[in-house]
Scaffold this motif. Structure first.
Motif, PDB file in Angstrom:
ATOM      1  N   ALA A  82      46.395   5.125  28.412  1.00  0.00           N
ATOM      2  CA  ALA A  82      45.086   5.463  28.972  1.00  0.00           C
ATOM      3  C   ALA A  82      44.933   6.980  29.120  1.00  0.00           C
ATOM      4  O   ALA A  82      43.890   7.545  28.772  1.00  0.00           O
ATOM      5  N   GLN A  83      45.977   7.614  29.637  1.00  0.00           N
ATOM      6  CA  GLN A  83      45.926   9.062  29.830  1.00  0.00           C
ATOM      7  C   GLN A  83      45.864   9.801  28.505  1.00  0.00           C
ATOM      8  O   GLN A  83      45.069  10.729  28.344  1.00  0.00           O
ATOM      9  N   ASP A  84      46.707   9.377  27.567  1.00  0.00           N
ATOM     10  CA  ASP A  84      46.715  10.002  26.244  1.00  0.00           C
ATOM     11  C   ASP A  84      45.363   9.846  25.572  1.00  0.00           C
ATOM     12  O   ASP A  84      44.843  10.767  24.957  1.00  0.00           O
ATOM     13  N   HIS A  85      44.777   8.629  25.711  1.00  0.00           N
ATOM     14  CA  HIS A  85      43.484   8.405  25.084  1.00  0.00           C
ATOM     15  C   HIS A  85      42.398   9.255  25.747  1.00  0.00           C
ATOM     16  O   HIS A  85      41.586   9.875  25.067  1.00  0.00           O
ATOM     17  N   ALA A  86      42.427   9.294  27.073  1.00  0.00           N
ATOM     18  CA  ALA A  86      41.426  10.091  27.811  1.00  0.00           C
ATOM     19  C   ALA A  86      41.518  11.561  27.422  1.00  0.00           C
ATOM     20  O   ALA A  86      40.509  12.269  27.382  1.00  0.00           O
ATOM     21  N   ALA A  87      42.742  12.023  27.145  1.00  0.00           N
ATOM     22  CA  ALA A  87      42.945  13.428  26.803  1.00  0.00           C
ATOM     23  C   ALA A  87      42.384  13.786  25.432  1.00  0.00           C
ATOM     24  O   ALA A  87      41.955  14.911  25.200  1.00  0.00           O
ATOM     25  N   LYS A  88      42.385  12.814  24.506  1.00  0.00           N
ATOM     26  CA  LYS A  88      41.949  13.149  23.149  1.00  0.00           C
ATOM     27  C   LYS A  88      40.580  12.600  22.782  1.00  0.00           C
ATOM     28  O   LYS A  88      39.971  13.041  21.816  1.00  0.00           O
ATOM     29  N   CYS A  89      40.080  11.640  23.540  1.00  0.00           N
ATOM     30  CA  CYS A  89      38.781  11.029  23.214  1.00  0.00           C
ATOM     31  C   CYS A  89      37.639  11.944  23.624  1.00  0.00           C
ATOM     32  O   CYS A  89      37.651  12.505  24.713  1.00  0.00           O
ATOM     33  N   ARG A  90      36.661  12.079  22.734  1.00  0.00           N
ATOM     34  CA  ARG A  90      35.520  12.963  23.018  1.00  0.00           C
ATOM     35  C   ARG A  90      34.226  12.177  23.198  1.00  0.00           C
ATOM     36  O   ARG A  90      33.155  12.740  23.311  1.00  0.00           O
ATOM     37  N   ALA A  91      34.324  10.855  23.198  1.00  0.00           N
ATOM     38  CA  ALA A  91      33.118  10.027  23.287  1.00  0.00           C
ATOM     39  C   ALA A  91      32.465  10.160  24.658  1.00  0.00           C
ATOM     40  O   ALA A  91      33.137  10.422  25.650  1.00  0.00           O
ATOM     41  N   LEU A  92      31.146   9.962  24.696  1.00  0.00           N
ATOM     42  CA  LEU A  92      30.421  10.036  25.966  1.00  0.00           C
ATOM     43  C   LEU A  92      30.322   8.670  26.614  1.00  0.00           C
ATOM     44  O   LEU A  92      30.237   7.665  25.943  1.00  0.00           O
TER      45      LEU A  92
END
Ligand SMILES: [Zn+2]
Length: 92
Positions: A82-92
């Motif tokens: 979750a953290q890794d995804h939150a760090a790289k995801c740019r979606a709104l």
């Protein structure tokens, strides 16, 4: 759906939430973490070692010995994704 046990925000404000769910339709207790990003829809499952086959073979005599019914042991892996995804995801 159950309340998230943890959530992380990405840079765009989308939420990556961790919930517990049963991975099998006929099992009432949770057997895995589900991580879902509200922004891009990406998801990731972390199973807790539950094995339906084993439960059937033991004729209801018990869950697989290494099944973690609280999921606590597997939460760090779910949080990391979750953290890794939150760090790289740019979606709104
Ligand atoms: Zn995302």
């Amino acid at each position: 759906m159950a309340d998230p046990i943890a959530r992380f925000k990405n840079i765009g404000g989308a939420v990556v939430a961790i919930t517990e769910q049963s991975g099998y339709l006929d099992v009432k207790h949770p057997t895995e973490h589900l991580v879902v990003c509200s922004g891009c829809g990406a998801s990731h499952r972390v199973t807790w070692g539950y094995d339906l086959w084993h439960e059937e073979q033991s004729y209801g005599g018990g869950l697989k010995v290494d099944f973690d019914s609280t999921g606590r042991e597997y939460l760090p892996a779910a949080r990391k994704w979750a953290q890794d995804h939150a760090a790289k995801c740019r979606a709104l």
